[in-house]
Write a protein that holds these residues in place. Structure first.
Motif, mmCIF file in Angstrom:
data_model
loop_
_atom_site.group_PDB
_atom_site.id
_atom_site.type_symbol
_atom_site.label_atom_id
_atom_site.label_comp_id
_atom_site.label_asym_id
_atom_site.label_seq_id
_atom_site.Cartn_x
_atom_site.Cartn_y
_atom_site.Cartn_z
ATOM 1 N N ALA A 142 5.511 9.001 10.130
ATOM 2 C CA ALA A 142 4.531 7.978 9.790
ATOM 3 C C ALA A 142 3.970 8.202 8.391
ATOM 4 O O ALA A 142 3.764 7.247 7.638
ATOM 5 C CB ALA A 142 3.398 7.973 10.818
ATOM 6 N N SER A 143 3.758 9.466 8.036
ATOM 7 C CA SER A 143 3.191 9.759 6.708
ATOM 8 C C SER A 143 4.149 9.335 5.601
ATOM 9 O O SER A 143 3.720 8.757 4.598
ATOM 10 C CB SER A 143 2.861 11.253 6.590
ATOM 11 N N TYR A 144 5.446 9.594 5.766
ATOM 12 C CA TYR A 144 6.427 9.174 4.754
ATOM 13 C C TYR A 144 6.512 7.643 4.695
ATOM 14 O O TYR A 144 6.646 7.060 3.612
ATOM 15 C CB TYR A 144 7.795 9.756 5.072
ATOM 16 N N ARG A 145 6.427 6.992 5.862
ATOM 17 C CA ARG A 145 6.557 5.539 5.917
ATOM 18 C C ARG A 145 5.442 4.852 5.132
ATOM 19 O O ARG A 145 5.670 3.799 4.526
ATOM 20 C CB ARG A 145 6.528 5.089 7.382
ATOM 21 N N VAL A 146 4.230 5.425 5.134
ATOM 22 C CA VAL A 146 3.105 4.764 4.469
ATOM 23 C C VAL A 146 2.885 5.259 3.044
ATOM 24 O O VAL A 146 1.930 4.850 2.388
ATOM 25 C CB VAL A 146 1.801 4.927 5.286
ATOM 26 N N GLY A 147 3.779 6.143 2.564
ATOM 27 C CA GLY A 147 3.707 6.499 1.151
ATOM 28 C C GLY A 147 3.270 7.908 0.825
ATOM 29 O O GLY A 147 3.186 8.269 -0.354
ATOM 30 N N TYR A 148 2.983 8.746 1.830
ATOM 31 C CA TYR A 148 2.610 10.137 1.558
ATOM 32 C C TYR A 148 3.862 10.965 1.287
ATOM 33 O O TYR A 148 4.904 10.760 1.915
ATOM 34 C CB TYR A 148 1.848 10.743 2.738
ATOM 35 N N PHE A 160 0.806 -1.223 0.000
ATOM 36 C CA PHE A 160 0.000 0.000 0.000
ATOM 37 C C PHE A 160 0.843 1.278 0.000
ATOM 38 O O PHE A 160 0.380 2.341 -0.379
ATOM 39 C CB PHE A 160 -0.950 0.014 1.206
ATOM 40 N N ALA A 161 2.109 1.185 0.431
ATOM 41 C CA ALA A 161 2.952 2.377 0.473
ATOM 42 C C ALA A 161 3.523 2.744 -0.895
ATOM 43 O O ALA A 161 4.083 3.823 -1.072
ATOM 44 C CB ALA A 161 4.087 2.187 1.468
ATOM 45 N N GLU A 162 3.370 1.846 -1.865
ATOM 46 C CA GLU A 162 3.891 2.099 -3.205
ATOM 47 C C GLU A 162 2.850 2.822 -4.052
ATOM 48 O O GLU A 162 1.652 2.767 -3.759
ATOM 49 C CB GLU A 162 4.268 0.769 -3.873
ATOM 50 N N PRO A 163 3.272 3.540 -5.112
ATOM 51 C CA PRO A 163 2.314 4.207 -5.999
ATOM 52 C C PRO A 163 1.325 3.209 -6.585
ATOM 53 O O PRO A 163 1.690 2.070 -6.905
ATOM 54 C CB PRO A 163 3.199 4.827 -7.087
ATOM 55 N N LEU A 164 0.067 3.640 -6.713
ATOM 56 C CA LEU A 164 -0.974 2.766 -7.238
ATOM 57 C C LEU A 164 -0.908 2.728 -8.763
ATOM 58 O O LEU A 164 -0.979 3.760 -9.418
ATOM 59 C CB LEU A 164 -2.351 3.273 -6.786
#
Length: 286
Positions: A247-253, A189-193
């Motif tokens: 946390a935001s960077y860790r999950v892909g933001y 989920f942290a990767e681009p869709l």
């Protein structure tokens, strides 16, 4: 929710009705309400269920929920049984032609949805009771708990939701392909869709993937990914003590401010305030 001494069995209690929704990610499982009532929101779909109803989650799904009927005298009580997909597949193969061919889903008309409700019959109720009674007989649990679990799954597969659960277990069915897409999104989920890549992995067209995905989850792949990201960020802040930006960077933001806005919309408060509230509730509970 408290994990019981039986593997995969959780016991849930609430002494008060909740005014705000609690967001979480349901895993493949069965939920049985003993007392009280609860309302779930999955995308644009709302499910209200009460005593002797059971809920089947066929895939991982981000939901919002609130207990609507509970008190100290008559608390909300429920049982959660985590289900391994292999358990279902093996039992379907064993059932063979005995599996139901007619679907009698009157209480849950969206036949392709991954989260639906049905009424417990006396056979299923007795099977759940036998499993829970093993909590008072731990010496019997290693032998009898697997048998009780199998009976519960057997009765669910033979019941009104059996046909729809089979859709998610049978290889190469449309529902099974979507379940594999959901597993990919959950793990990455942290990767681009990339819809094209997901469609290729599922051997589906992009339009067919989008349509079927929304039938199962009641949301688009992008909305689904966003909810998974926000839930994981919340876990990282609460369990590992990360700051909101980390946390935001860790999950892909890429933007902490964008993350904070979406977090507030989903959980009803900015990250720091929400996590502080949750920690306070955990201390009171302890």
């Amino acid at each position: 929710m408290q994990q019981s001494a039986l593997a995969g069995v959780g016991l849930i209690r609430s002494d008060v009705a909740t005014t705000s929704c609690i967001s979480s990610v349901y895993e493949p499982s069965l939920g049985f309400i003993v007392q009280g009532e609860k309302v779930l929101q999955l995308g644009d779909k709302e499910i209200a269920y009460g005593p002797l109803n059971y809920l089947a989650s066929s895939v991982h799904l981000p939901v919002s929920a609130r207990v609507v009927v509970a008190s100290a005298e008559q608390p909300y009580l429920a049982v959660k049984l985590v289900v391994e997909p292999k358990e279902v597949t093996d039992l379907i193969l064993e059932l063979g032609e005995k599996a139901p061919v007619v679907e009698a889903d009157f209480s849950c008309p969206e036949v392709n949805c991954g989260l639906c409700m049905a009424q417990m019959d006396i056979g299923l109720l007795n099977a759940v009771s036998r499993l829970l009674n093993l909590l008072d007989n731990p010496a019997d649990a290693p032998i009898l708990a697997p048998l009780a679990r199998k009976e519960i799954l057997y009765r669910v597969l033979r019941g009104e939701m059996g046909a729809r659960i089979r859709k998610f277990a049978v290889a190469d069915s449309q529902a099974n392909r979507i379940s594999r897409v959901i597993a990919l999104l959950k793990d990455h989920f942290a990767e681009p869709l990339r819809i094209r890549e997901l469609a290729d992995r599922a051997n589906m067209s992009e339009s067919s993937l989008f349509h079927s995905f929304k039938q199962v989850t009641r949301m688009s792949p992008l909305q689904f990914q966003k909810k998974l990201r926000l839930h994981e960020a919340r876990r990282l802040m609460l369990s590992e003590g990360l700051e909101a930006a980390s946390a935001s960077y860790r999950v892909g933001y890429e933007s902490p401010s964008h993350f904070s806005r979406e977090y507030s919309r989903m959980f009803g408060a900015p990250p720091r305030a929400d996590v502080n509230k949750l920690r306070g509730e955990q201390q009171v509970s302890a």
